[in-house]
Scaffold this motif. Structure first.
Motif, PDB file in Angstrom:
ATOM      1  N   ARG A   1      -4.815   1.079  -3.997  1.00 21.87           N
ATOM      2  CA  ARG A   1      -5.574   1.101  -2.740  1.00 21.87           C
ATOM      3  C   ARG A   1      -5.721  -0.301  -2.162  1.00 21.87           C
ATOM      4  O   ARG A   1      -5.393  -1.286  -2.797  1.00 21.87           O
TER       5      ARG A   1
ATOM      6  N   GLY B   1      -1.670   7.402  -6.098  1.00 11.99           N
ATOM      7  CA  GLY B   1      -2.873   7.566  -5.288  1.00 11.99           C
ATOM      8  C   GLY B   1      -4.039   6.686  -5.683  1.00 11.99           C
ATOM      9  O   GLY B   1      -4.960   6.480  -4.894  1.00 11.99           O
TER      10      GLY B   1
ATOM     11  N   ARG C   1       0.327   7.832   3.342  1.00 13.22           N
ATOM     12  CA  ARG C   1      -1.038   7.496   2.904  1.00 13.22           C
ATOM     13  C   ARG C   1      -1.954   7.425   4.115  1.00 13.22           C
ATOM     14  O   ARG C   1      -1.537   7.087   5.227  1.00 13.22           O
ATOM     15  N   ARG C   2      -3.216   7.702   3.877  1.00 13.85           N
ATOM     16  CA  ARG C   2      -4.261   7.635   4.911  1.00 13.85           C
ATOM     17  C   ARG C   2      -4.626   6.180   5.134  1.00 13.85           C
ATOM     18  O   ARG C   2      -4.805   5.414   4.185  1.00 13.85           O
TER      19      ARG C   2
ATOM     20  N   ARG D   1      -5.019  13.171  -4.462  1.00 15.42           N
ATOM     21  CA  ARG D   1      -3.770  13.927  -4.351  1.00 15.42           C
ATOM     22  C   ARG D   1      -2.674  13.234  -5.158  1.00 15.42           C
ATOM     23  O   ARG D   1      -2.668  12.018  -5.303  1.00 15.42           O
TER      24      ARG D   1
ATOM     25  N   GLU E   1      -2.505   8.960   9.482  1.00 14.80           N
ATOM     26  CA  GLU E   1      -1.579   9.203   8.390  1.00 14.80           C
ATOM     27  C   GLU E   1      -0.351   8.324   8.626  1.00 14.80           C
ATOM     28  O   GLU E   1       0.377   8.534   9.599  1.00 14.80           O
TER      29      GLU E   1
ATOM     30  N   THR F   1      -6.619   8.141  -3.192  1.00 16.37           N
ATOM     31  CA  THR F   1      -6.588   9.586  -2.992  1.00 16.37           C
ATOM     32  C   THR F   1      -6.413  10.279  -4.339  1.00 16.37           C
ATOM     33  O   THR F   1      -5.709   9.773  -5.219  1.00 16.37           O
TER      34      THR F   1
END
Length: 193
Positions: free
Chosen positions: A109, A106, A135-136, A177, A151, A175
């Protein structure tokens, strides 16, 4: 293709959450995860050279210059041939290159940016295939206050074309998460240098 149009002003974006079947997507993930020569690219952010917060591999038929660095391509792995051929057939695109990004967790990026390098042309066709952890993905208008989040799930296909890169930025934010690894493949056509 069972893609749905995503409503963004001044953009042409479609999304298919299940473009690849589950087993096909995992087989591709495993083949690429193990075989690609993953490396940490050096990029420029606000004039400063830093290590990219993810691993990458540039694959294709042409060198590519982004973020102040020229990347020489690695050869096409056999595992990508059927994906490249299917995308070319379904999207009528000549994809001669793909940027593979490996998000290990997470914390890895991709900051807000647009794919606007001259060798991509004024309205590039970018086909983005996601494998592994969901992943967003964020869109942000270059002018104004528009935003949108999606998503990107295992086996999904996001296609950006037309004026999308001119009018919108996109990112994969970090993230907190706990998430497993994700591979993203962004197919495109690069004009040879």
């Amino acid at each position: 293709m069972t893609a749905q149009a995503i409503q963004l002003a001044g953009a042409s974006v479609t999304f298919d959450p299940a473009w690849l079947g589950e087993n096909e997507a995992w087989a591709l993930f495993e083949a690429l995860y193990a075989a690609l020569p993953w490396e940490r690219h050096r990029i420029k952010v606000y004039g400063r050279a830093i290590d990219a917060p993810r691993l990458s591999c540039w694959i294709g038929d042409a060198a590519y210059k982004y973020s102040g660095t020229v990347f020489e391509p690695h050869p096409w792995p056999a595992a990508l041939a059927p994906v490249r051929e299917r995308l070319a057939r379904e999207l009528q695109g000549d994809f001669n290159s793909v940027l593979a990004n490996l998000y290990r967790n997470g914390a890895d990026r991709l900051g807000f940016h647009r794919d606007s390098e001259p060798e991509l042309g004024p309205e590039p066709l970018i086909a983005s295939v996601s494998l592994g952890a969901t992943r967003r993905f964020r869109f942000r208008a270059r002018q104004g206050e528009g935003t949108l989040g999606l998503e990107l799930s295992h086996g999904s296909l996001l296609v950006m074309s037309g004026a999308t890169q001119r009018n919108w930025l996109h990112a994969v934010p970090p993230t907190a998460r706990t998430v497993g690894p994700r591979i993203n493949l962004t197919f495109r056509h690069v004009a040879p240098r």
